[in-house]
Design a protein around this motif. Structure first.
Motif, PDB file in Angstrom:
ATOM      1  N   LEU A  67      14.925  11.623  63.907  1.00 25.12           N
ATOM      2  CA  LEU A  67      13.820  12.158  63.107  1.00 25.12           C
ATOM      3  C   LEU A  67      12.903  11.047  62.639  1.00 25.12           C
ATOM      4  CD1 LEU A  67      15.691  14.809  60.906  1.00 25.12           C
ATOM      5  CD2 LEU A  67      13.972  15.295  62.662  1.00 25.12           C
ATOM      6  N   ASP A  68      13.487   9.996  62.087  1.00 22.53           N
ATOM      7  CA  ASP A  68      12.669   8.925  61.524  1.00 22.53           C
ATOM      8  C   ASP A  68      11.871   8.204  62.601  1.00 22.53           C
ATOM      9  OD1 ASP A  68      12.703   7.357  58.642  1.00 22.53           O
ATOM     10  OD2 ASP A  68      12.168   6.049  60.308  1.00 22.53           O
ATOM     11  N   ILE A  69      12.506   7.923  63.730  1.00 22.25           N
ATOM     12  CA  ILE A  69      11.822   7.207  64.798  1.00 22.25           C
ATOM     13  C   ILE A  69      10.711   8.058  65.404  1.00 22.25           C
ATOM     14  CG2 ILE A  69      12.137   6.273  67.124  1.00 22.25           C
ATOM     15  CD1 ILE A  69      14.950   5.359  66.137  1.00 22.25           C
ATOM     16  N   PHE A  70      10.949   9.355  65.548  1.00 21.23           N
ATOM     17  CA  PHE A  70       9.925  10.224  66.126  1.00 21.23           C
ATOM     18  C   PHE A  70       8.746  10.379  65.165  1.00 21.23           C
ATOM     19  CE2 PHE A  70       8.827  14.347  68.479  1.00 21.23           C
ATOM     20  CZ  PHE A  70       8.436  13.660  69.613  1.00 21.23           C
ATOM     21  N   MET A  92       8.606  -0.741  57.324  1.00 25.24           N
ATOM     22  CA  MET A  92       8.940  -0.743  58.745  1.00 25.24           C
ATOM     23  C   MET A  92       9.304   0.663  59.218  1.00 25.24           C
ATOM     24  SD  MET A  92      11.318  -4.131  59.206  1.00 25.24           S
ATOM     25  CE  MET A  92      10.707  -5.782  58.885  1.00 25.24           C
ATOM     26  N   SER A  93       9.314   0.819  60.546  1.00 26.16           N
ATOM     27  CA  SER A  93       9.761   2.068  61.153  1.00 26.16           C
ATOM     28  C   SER A  93      11.218   1.909  61.549  1.00 26.16           C
ATOM     29  CB  SER A  93       8.921   2.417  62.380  1.00 26.16           C
ATOM     30  OG  SER A  93       9.473   3.521  63.074  1.00 26.16           O
ATOM     31  N   PHE A  94      12.106   2.394  60.696  1.00 28.59           N
ATOM     32  CA  PHE A  94      13.552   2.347  60.882  1.00 28.59           C
ATOM     33  C   PHE A  94      14.064   0.908  61.001  1.00 28.59           C
ATOM     34  CE2 PHE A  94      17.789   3.462  62.436  1.00 28.59           C
ATOM     35  CZ  PHE A  94      18.054   4.563  61.645  1.00 28.59           C
ATOM     36  N   ALA A  95      14.048   0.201  59.876  1.00 26.80           N
ATOM     37  CA  ALA A  95      14.672  -1.123  59.810  1.00 26.80           C
ATOM     38  C   ALA A  95      16.176  -0.947  59.978  1.00 26.80           C
ATOM     39  CB  ALA A  95      14.350  -1.787  58.473  1.00 26.80           C
ATOM     40  N   PRO A 117       8.433   9.820  77.034  1.00 28.37           N
ATOM     41  CA  PRO A 117       7.703  10.782  76.198  1.00 28.37           C
ATOM     42  C   PRO A 117       7.387  10.252  74.805  1.00 28.37           C
ATOM     43  CG  PRO A 117       9.497  11.877  77.355  1.00 28.37           C
ATOM     44  CD  PRO A 117       9.676  10.406  77.583  1.00 28.37           C
ATOM     45  N   VAL A 118       8.314   9.511  74.196  1.00 24.70           N
ATOM     46  CA  VAL A 118       8.048   8.956  72.861  1.00 24.70           C
ATOM     47  C   VAL A 118       6.868   8.002  72.918  1.00 24.70           C
ATOM     48  CG1 VAL A 118       8.971   7.455  71.049  1.00 24.70           C
ATOM     49  CG2 VAL A 118      10.390   9.277  72.001  1.00 24.70           C
ATOM     50  N   ASP A 119       6.836   7.127  73.926  1.00 20.29           N
ATOM     51  CA  ASP A 119       5.715   6.194  74.064  1.00 20.29           C
ATOM     52  C   ASP A 119       4.419   6.931  74.361  1.00 20.29           C
ATOM     53  OD1 ASP A 119       7.376   4.084  73.581  1.00 20.29           O
ATOM     54  OD2 ASP A 119       7.424   3.348  75.647  1.00 20.29           O
ATOM     55  N   MET A 120       4.476   7.876  75.275  1.00 20.86           N
ATOM     56  CA  MET A 120       3.281   8.596  75.696  1.00 20.86           C
ATOM     57  C   MET A 120       2.649   9.369  74.542  1.00 20.86           C
ATOM     58  SD  MET A 120       2.961  11.377  78.784  1.00 20.86           S
ATOM     59  CE  MET A 120       4.111  12.491  77.981  1.00 20.86           C
ATOM     60  N   LEU A 121       3.494   9.871  73.629  1.00 18.46           N
ATOM     61  CA  LEU A 121       2.990  10.699  72.528  1.00 18.46           C
ATOM     62  C   LEU A 121       2.761   9.905  71.244  1.00 18.46           C
ATOM     63  CD1 LEU A 121       5.277  13.837  73.004  1.00 18.46           C
ATOM     64  CD2 LEU A 121       2.903  13.542  73.738  1.00 18.46           C
ATOM     65  N   THR A 129      13.721  -0.727  64.774  1.00 19.95           N
ATOM     66  CA  THR A 129      14.068   0.104  65.925  1.00 19.95           C
ATOM     67  C   THR A 129      12.873   0.902  66.436  1.00 19.95           C
ATOM     68  OG1 THR A 129      16.313   0.303  65.050  1.00 19.95           O
ATOM     69  CG2 THR A 129      15.673   1.864  66.751  1.00 19.95           C
ATOM     70  N   GLY A 130      12.094   1.486  65.511  1.00 26.21           N
ATOM     71  CA  GLY A 130      11.004   2.361  65.913  1.00 26.21           C
ATOM     72  C   GLY A 130       9.857   1.677  66.608  1.00 26.21           C
ATOM     73  N   SER A 131       9.780   0.340  66.505  1.00 22.21           N
ATOM     74  CA  SER A 131       8.670  -0.401  67.122  1.00 22.21           C
ATOM     75  C   SER A 131       9.123  -1.384  68.187  1.00 22.21           C
ATOM     76  CB  SER A 131       7.872  -1.159  66.046  1.00 22.21           C
ATOM     77  OG  SER A 131       7.257  -0.260  65.147  1.00 22.21           O
ATOM     78  N   TYR A 132      10.413  -1.328  68.580  1.00 24.62           N
ATOM     79  CA  TYR A 132      10.958  -2.176  69.648  1.00 24.62           C
ATOM     80  C   TYR A 132      10.770  -3.660  69.324  1.00 24.62           C
ATOM     81  CZ  TYR A 132       9.431   2.284  71.701  1.00 24.62           C
ATOM     82  OH  TYR A 132       9.164   3.613  71.927  1.00 24.62           O
ATOM     83  N   ALA A 133      11.016  -4.030  68.063  1.00 27.34           N
ATOM     84  CA  ALA A 133      10.680  -5.383  67.631  1.00 27.34           C
ATOM     85  C   ALA A 133      11.766  -5.964  66.736  1.00 27.34           C
ATOM     86  CB  ALA A 133       9.350  -5.373  66.886  1.00 27.34           C
ATOM     87  N   ILE A 134      11.764  -7.298  66.632  1.00 29.07           N
ATOM     88  CA  ILE A 134      12.614  -8.018  65.693  1.00 29.07           C
ATOM     89  C   ILE A 134      11.731  -8.926  64.848  1.00 29.07           C
ATOM     90  CG2 ILE A 134      14.480  -9.711  65.454  1.00 29.07           C
ATOM     91  CD1 ILE A 134      15.665  -8.584  68.042  1.00 29.07           C
TER      92      ILE A 134
END
Length: 360
Positions: free
Chosen positions: A183-186, A211-214, A280-284, A231-236
Motif C-alpha cells: 500500500l505504502d509503496i503504491f 521518504m517513500s518507505f524507509a 506497471p508500478v514504474d509505468m503508472l 524502498t519506494g524509490s529504488y535508492a539508498i
C-alpha cells in the motif's frame, strides 16, 4: 436478447465502471517520475551464486526477515510468527529464545549484550539474556504512534536509530508487513521517518522524514552517518547524524526494491533486493488516478512481488563490490545478508521457512 443486454448487462457494466472510478481506497497516490529501469546490468549483472546456498530449516517458523550474530557467536533471526530464534552455526540446531507476540523485523545486538528488535506491531523492543522483553518505544516523545518499526542499528553508546517505514499504513492494521508495504509503496507518499531512541533520557525523536518507505538502516563504522534504504524509490541514502537535512542518495535506480542494510566488521555493507521492479508500478508512477483504479482491482490483478534472489555488498559511499544472485528465485523474497561465523554468509527472507547459508 436485446432487452437482456439493455436491462441487465449494461447496468452491470455501468456499476462496474462506477466502482472502478469512484469506490474509496486507502491510498492517495502521489505523482512521481520513476527512473527508467536498466535492469540487471553492469554492477548488477546476473550470476547464480545464491543457487549454491544450504538451507537450515526453521521448523514451524518462517520469514527470517533479519539476522544478527550474538556475543555468543550464535546467529539470531526474527520470524513472522513473532518468535526470535537462535541458530548454532555449522549445525541444524534452531531454538526459540523469545516471543514478541508481534511481528519482529530488524534485530541487532547492543553494546550491553542485549538484543534490540524493531517490531512492526510493537515498536522498539529490548530482549535480555533470559528472554525477558521490554518495550522501549511504541510512540515518539511527542505522542506520535510508531506504526511500522522496521530496521535498526545501535551506536557504541547505546543510542538506537530505527526506521518507522510508514506512518500511514501500519503493519498490524493492514494485515502484516508485506500488505502494508505494498500500500505504502503504491501510494509513494512521504510517509516514513527515521527515529532516534536515547537510553539516557528514554526519549524517542524524529531526525529525518519524507521518504517513500524507509526500510533498512545501518550505521557507518565511524558512527557519523546512517545508510537508509528507500524502498519506494529504488535508492539508498547516506544521512549525516549531525546534519540529517544534508542527506544524499548514494545508490540510485536499483533494479529491485531494496530492503535491509547490514554493516560488516570491515566497514562494508550487505543489502538485499526483495523483488525485481514492477513495470506497471514504474509505468503508472506519473498517473495517480490510474493507480487508484488499479487498487480497486482484485489482489491477484495488482502488482505483486516476484521471486529473484539478490543481495549485494557495497562500501559506505554506495560503490557496489559484489552481488550474489539467483534469477530463479529458489530462495524467495530475499531481504538482506550478514557475514556470519566461519566465513559463511547468511541470507534472510520475508517468507522462507529456512535460513540460507552460503559457505565460501
Amino acid at each position: 436478447m436485446i432487452r437482456f443486454i439493455y436491462f441487465t448487462i449494461l447496468p452491470i457494466l455501468f456499476l462496474g465502471l462506477l466502482y472502478l472510478m469512484f469506490w474509496p481506497v486507502p491510498i492517495e497516490p502521489v505523482a512521481w517520475d520513476a527512473p527508467q529501469n536498466r535492469g540487471y546490468v553492469d554492477d548488477y549483472a546476473p550470476n547464480k551464486e545464491l543457487a549454491k546456498i544450504k538451507r537450515v530449516s526453521l521448523g514451524e517458523y518462517s520469514g527470517p526477515e533479519d539476522l544478527a550474530v550474538g556475543p555468543d557467536g550464535m546467529v539470531y533471526t526474527s520470524t513472522r510468527e513473532g518468535s526470535i530464534l537462535r541458530h548454532v552455526p555449522g549445525s541444524g540446531e534452531v531454538s526459540v529464545v523469545a516471543d514478541t507476540k508481534g511481528y519482529p523485523l530488524g534485530v541487532e545486538f547492543g553494546p550491553d549484550g542485549n538484543l534490540y528488535v524493531a517490531d512492526a506491531y510493537k515498536g522498539l523492543l529490548k530482549i535480555d539474556e533470559s528472554g525477558a522483553l521490554t518495550v522501549l518505544a511504541n510512540k515518539t516523545s511527542d505522542g506520535s504512534p510508531i506504526l511500522f518499526a522496521d530496521d535498526l542499528d545501535i551506536t557504541s553508546e547505546g543510542i538506537v536509530y530505527f526506521t518507522d517505514a510508514s506512518t500511514k499504513f501500519g503493519a498490524e492494521a493492514n494485515g502484516g508487513g508485506l500488505p502494508a508495504s505494498l500500500l505504502d509503496i503504491f501510494e509513494h507518499g512521504p510517509n516514513s521517518r527515521i527515529l532516534k531512541f536515547d537510553p539516557a533520557t528514554g526519549e524517542t525523536t524524529t531526525i529525518h522524514e519524507g521518504m517513500s518507505f524507509a526500510n533498512g538502516l545501518a550505521l557507518t563504522k565511524d558512527e557519523k552517518h546512517i545508510l537508509v534504504a528507500e524502498t519506494g524509490s529504488y535508492a539508498i541514502h547516506k544521512i549525516p547524524l549531525d546534519a540529517p537535512e544534508n542527506a544524499r542518495v548514494i545508490v540510485s535506480n536499483l533494479p529491485g526494491f531494496p530492503d535491509n542494510i547490514s554493516d560488516n566488521p570491515d566497514g562494508t555493507f550487505w543489502f538485499g533486493l526483495t523483488s525485481p521492479r514492477s513495470a506497471p508500478v514504474d509505468m503508472l508512477s506519473g498517473y495517480p488516478f490510474v493507480r487508484k483504479i488499479v487498487q480497486r482491482l482484485p489482489d491477484f490483478m495488482r502488482p505483486q512481488p516476484r521471486n529473484y534472489g539478490f543481495v549485494a555488498r557495497m562500501d559506505e559511499n554506495g560503490n557496489i563490490l559484489e552481488t550474489l544472485q539467483d534469477p530463479s528465485g529458489g530462495y524467495a523474497l530475499t531481504t538482506g545478508a550478514i557475514d556470519g561465523p566461519n566465513g559463511a554468509i547468511y541470507i534472510s527472507s520475508i517468507v522462507e521457512p529456512a535460513l540460507a547459508v552460503l559457505e565460501r
